[in-house]
Design a protein around this motif. Sequence first.
Motif, PDB file in Angstrom:
ATOM      1  N   SER A  46       0.840  -1.213   0.000  1.00 19.33           N
ATOM      2  CA  SER A  46       0.000   0.000   0.000  1.00 19.33           C
ATOM      3  C   SER A  46       0.865   1.250   0.000  1.00 19.33           C
ATOM      4  O   SER A  46       0.634   2.191  -0.759  1.00 19.33           O
ATOM      5  N   SER A  55      -7.131  -3.042  -3.644  1.00 19.15           N
ATOM      6  CA  SER A  55      -8.024  -1.875  -3.671  1.00 19.15           C
ATOM      7  C   SER A  55      -9.205  -2.016  -4.626  1.00 19.15           C
ATOM      8  O   SER A  55     -10.036  -1.125  -4.714  1.00 19.15           O
ATOM      9  N   THR A  56      -9.290  -3.154  -5.334  1.00 20.38           N
ATOM     10  CA  THR A  56     -10.395  -3.349  -6.284  1.00 20.38           C
ATOM     11  C   THR A  56     -10.917  -4.781  -6.249  1.00 20.38           C
ATOM     12  O   THR A  56     -10.244  -5.691  -5.752  1.00 20.38           O
ATOM     13  N   ILE A  70      -8.201  -6.412   3.854  1.00 20.85           N
ATOM     14  CA  ILE A  70      -7.959  -5.032   3.407  1.00 20.85           C
ATOM     15  C   ILE A  70      -7.887  -4.129   4.633  1.00 20.85           C
ATOM     16  O   ILE A  70      -8.492  -4.411   5.661  1.00 20.85           O
ATOM     17  N   ALA A  88      -7.267   0.495   2.019  1.00 20.79           N
ATOM     18  CA  ALA A  88      -8.297   0.711   0.993  1.00 20.79           C
ATOM     19  C   ALA A  88      -9.688   0.786   1.618  1.00 20.79           C
ATOM     20  O   ALA A  88     -10.549   1.532   1.146  1.00 20.79           O
ATOM     21  N   ARG A 135     -10.074   4.241   3.045  1.00 18.53           N
ATOM     22  CA  ARG A 135     -10.190   5.215   1.943  1.00 18.53           C
ATOM     23  C   ARG A 135     -11.556   5.145   1.280  1.00 18.53           C
ATOM     24  O   ARG A 135     -12.156   6.151   0.959  1.00 18.53           O
TER      25      ARG A 135
END
Length: 251
Positions: free
Chosen positions: A55, A84-85, A102, A105, A108
């Motif tokens: 990250s 992040s996806t 996670i 992310a 965020r």
Amino acid sequence: MLTKRIIPCLDIKDGRTVKGVNFVGLRDAGDPIELAKKYTEAGADELVFLDITASHEKRKTLVDLVEKVAQAISIPFTVGGGISTVEDVARLLQAGADKITINSAAVRQPNLIQELANCFGSQCVVVAIDAKLENGHWRVYTGGGRQKSDWELLAWAKEVEQLGAGEILFTSMDHDGTKKGFANELLALLSKELTIPIIASGGAGNLGHFKDAFEVGLADAALAASIFHFEEISIPELKNYLNQHKIAVRL
């Protein structure tokens, strides 16, 4: 009665397993594939693999290394770092991960938790929370402990559960690597306030610390790194000790 889980953690940097104290001062702890094999044979219940600088370095988790570790083990395997996806998760599950974790992310973009739970099921989504005590409040940090967020620990943990996470991996940054025991009061608070499993992380130094994490901290699982990597405690020894103290574990 559900058995308590013992989970070794492989913190990965530049393809090697490393370990530090309070998230700094990293030292080499060996080859991740060899360690993963060793822990599977020793009776670990699960394995966590964290690409700890992904990250911060704004890159993806090392998929090829995940693939090699997955091929070497036969226990549930959780992977984190730089995710992040939805596509990142699909790639890691394809490489052999059973669950993903996670942290940065999720803070965020909290809706990512919901998105992943909808796509892959809550059981696949572990949210890691790193927190540090500041002015009487436990503040959530991201970026491998480098960035302070606006979230307070309990508020964020409740939000995470509501958004569909299946588990929380909680690390007290103040306890991490100190070998003085887990943050049991906080673990107990999280366990009482939430309905999803809590994994204790940060501070394991002896057999009694694990017992306390389960009895006092009410944790569902306990994760540790250096004491396993540097062979200060073996997993069979730990499980026998817990069993003798009437804590249900898979022997």
